[in-house]
Each structure stands twice: as C-alpha cells, then as structure tokens.
Write a protein that holds these residues in place. Structure first.
Motif, PDB file in Angstrom:
ATOM      1  N   ALA A   4       0.849  -1.190   0.000  1.00  0.00           N
ATOM      2  CA  ALA A   4       0.000   0.000   0.000  1.00  0.00           C
ATOM      3  C   ALA A   4       0.890   1.247   0.000  1.00  0.00           C
ATOM      4  CB  ALA A   4      -0.902  -0.003   1.231  1.00  0.00           C
ATOM      5  N   HIS A   5       0.285   2.391  -0.253  1.00  0.00           N
ATOM      6  CA  HIS A   5       1.052   3.639  -0.289  1.00  0.00           C
ATOM      7  C   HIS A   5       1.616   3.978   1.080  1.00  0.00           C
ATOM      8  CE1 HIS A   5       1.996   7.896  -0.478  1.00  0.00           C
ATOM      9  NE2 HIS A   5       2.155   7.712  -1.775  1.00  0.00           N
ATOM     10  N   GLY A   6       0.771   3.975   2.102  1.00  0.00           N
ATOM     11  CA  GLY A   6       1.205   4.317   3.449  1.00  0.00           C
ATOM     12  C   GLY A   6       0.803   5.727   3.823  1.00  0.00           C
ATOM     13  N   SER A   7       0.792   5.973   5.126  1.00  0.00           N
ATOM     14  CA  SER A   7       0.421   7.272   5.666  1.00  0.00           C
ATOM     15  C   SER A   7       0.973   7.369   7.084  1.00  0.00           C
ATOM     16  CB  SER A   7      -1.104   7.413   5.708  1.00  0.00           C
ATOM     17  OG  SER A   7      -1.493   8.540   6.462  1.00  0.00           O
ATOM     18  N   ALA A  53       3.216  -4.308   3.402  1.00  0.00           N
ATOM     19  CA  ALA A  53       4.324  -3.378   3.214  1.00  0.00           C
ATOM     20  C   ALA A  53       3.754  -2.063   2.687  1.00  0.00           C
ATOM     21  CB  ALA A  53       5.333  -3.949   2.220  1.00  0.00           C
ATOM     22  N   THR A  54       4.523  -0.997   2.853  1.00  0.00           N
ATOM     23  CA  THR A  54       4.094   0.301   2.349  1.00  0.00           C
ATOM     24  C   THR A  54       5.251   0.986   1.627  1.00  0.00           C
ATOM     25  OG1 THR A  54       4.680   1.437   4.401  1.00  0.00           O
ATOM     26  CG2 THR A  54       2.415   0.634   4.220  1.00  0.00           C
ATOM     27  N   LEU A  55       4.875   1.917   0.762  1.00  0.00           N
ATOM     28  CA  LEU A  55       5.897   2.729   0.099  1.00  0.00           C
ATOM     29  C   LEU A  55       6.440   3.789   1.049  1.00  0.00           C
ATOM     30  CD1 LEU A  55       4.351   3.277  -3.452  1.00  0.00           C
ATOM     31  CD2 LEU A  55       6.165   1.691  -2.783  1.00  0.00           C
ATOM     32  N   GLU A  56       5.576   4.267   1.955  1.00  0.00           N
ATOM     33  CA  GLU A  56       5.965   5.315   2.901  1.00  0.00           C
ATOM     34  C   GLU A  56       5.293   5.067   4.243  1.00  0.00           C
ATOM     35  OE1 GLU A  56       4.659   9.020   1.267  1.00  0.00           O
ATOM     36  OE2 GLU A  56       5.872   8.831  -0.538  1.00  0.00           O
ATOM     37  N   HIS A  57       5.938   5.497   5.311  1.00  0.00           N
ATOM     38  CA  HIS A  57       5.341   5.526   6.654  1.00  0.00           C
ATOM     39  C   HIS A  57       4.872   4.156   7.142  1.00  0.00           C
ATOM     40  CE1 HIS A  57       5.450   9.855   6.271  1.00  0.00           C
ATOM     41  NE2 HIS A  57       4.762   9.769   5.163  1.00  0.00           N
ATOM     42  N   GLY A  58       5.652   3.155   6.921  1.00  0.00           N
ATOM     43  CA  GLY A  58       5.277   1.831   7.388  1.00  0.00           C
ATOM     44  C   GLY A  58       6.377   0.847   7.043  1.00  0.00           C
ATOM     45  N   VAL A  79      10.195  -6.341   4.497  1.00  0.00           N
ATOM     46  CA  VAL A  79       9.175  -7.391   4.592  1.00  0.00           C
ATOM     47  C   VAL A  79       9.613  -8.616   3.814  1.00  0.00           C
ATOM     48  CG1 VAL A  79       6.810  -7.983   3.882  1.00  0.00           C
ATOM     49  CG2 VAL A  79       7.268  -5.822   5.070  1.00  0.00           C
ATOM     50  N   ILE A  80      10.121  -8.413   2.617  1.00  0.00           N
ATOM     51  CA  ILE A  80      10.560  -9.547   1.797  1.00  0.00           C
ATOM     52  C   ILE A  80      11.762 -10.234   2.427  1.00  0.00           C
ATOM     53  CG2 ILE A  80      11.632 -10.124  -0.427  1.00  0.00           C
ATOM     54  CD1 ILE A  80       9.533  -8.326  -1.738  1.00  0.00           C
ATOM     55  N   ALA A  81      12.679  -9.482   3.008  1.00  0.00           N
ATOM     56  CA  ALA A  81      13.831 -10.098   3.688  1.00  0.00           C
ATOM     57  C   ALA A  81      13.360 -10.991   4.835  1.00  0.00           C
ATOM     58  CB  ALA A  81      14.782  -9.013   4.193  1.00  0.00           C
TER      59      ALA A  81
END
Length: 133
Positions: A14-17, A45-50, A56-58
């Motif tokens: 998700a984008h994230g917030s 997982a998020t692109l930002e703020h998370g 997460v993949i690691a």
C-alpha cells in the motif's frame, strides 16, 4: 514468522500514511486472506510511513518463503507509483534476493473488474442508505 506450508507469500503493498488508522483496511484485507488462503504467508508493506517492502521480503525469505507475490493495494494503475515506482522497486528487490522468486501481482488491485464491481455496489448501498440533507 514461520514458513508457510506452500513456501509462498503475498505481500500487500500500500502507499502508506503517517496516520496508523489509514492502514486498517489493508490489515482487514490481510486478515481475510489469512482465512481464505491459510497456506500462504500474508504480509503488509508500504511505500511510505510503514514497513518497507524490502524489509518485509527479507523477513519472508528468512522464514523460508521461496516465492512472494506483491499485490499493489492501490485504486489506480495510472499514477507514477504503479507505472514506474512499484515495478522498479520489485525489480531492485529481486536483484537483491536471487534465491527468491518475486512477482508483481498485476496492476493496482482496484483495476480488477471484480473489485470495481464491489466498489460500485458499495457506492450504491451508500446512496440507498443516505438520508436527505
């Protein structure tokens, strides 16, 4: 995190917030997926703020996962994130994890016809439940 029986995982991206409440719908999707597909490991997982997708993949790889499908929880596939950022991010992480198969699970989730139908039905319910102003 224990390895899933199938060796496969889904990473909902998700984008994230900065507002933690923003992630609640994604967490609800993850919960439903865990019921529908208990053989899969489900992560957010998020692109930002998370939690970052790379982290997460690691963790999934350390838990014994061999294949991760990244599902973009976005409304539109037409923005910069879906056209450029997400594919580049997935490709970079794939290069860093040669022993792991990482696949991008298609375009933005809300571009799926079934999701669009569900959103349209939800909008109609709101019209039917609305009260006059």
């Amino acid at each position: 995190m224990s390895a899933p029986r199938s060796g496969q995982a889904v990473a909902l991206l998700a984008h994230g917030s900065p507002d933690p409440e923003w992630l609640r719908p994604v967490e609800q999707i993850a919960g439903r997926l865990r019921v529908l597909a208990p053989e899969l490991s489900i992560a957010i997982a998020t692109l930002e703020h998370g939690p970052a997708l790379a982290d997460v993949i690691a963790r999934l790889e350390e838990a014994g996962v061999r294949r991760v499908v990244v599902v973009p929880v976005f409304l539109s596939g037409g923005g910069r994130h879906m056209r450029r950022d997400v594919p580049e991010l997935v490709a970079r992480i794939q290069r860093e994890h040669e022993g792991l198969e990482i696949a991008l699970g298609g375009d933005a989730l809300a571009t799926d016809p079934l999701v669009l139908d569900a959103l349209a039905a939800a909008a109609l319910r709101r019209v039917e439940l609305s009260s006059p102003a």
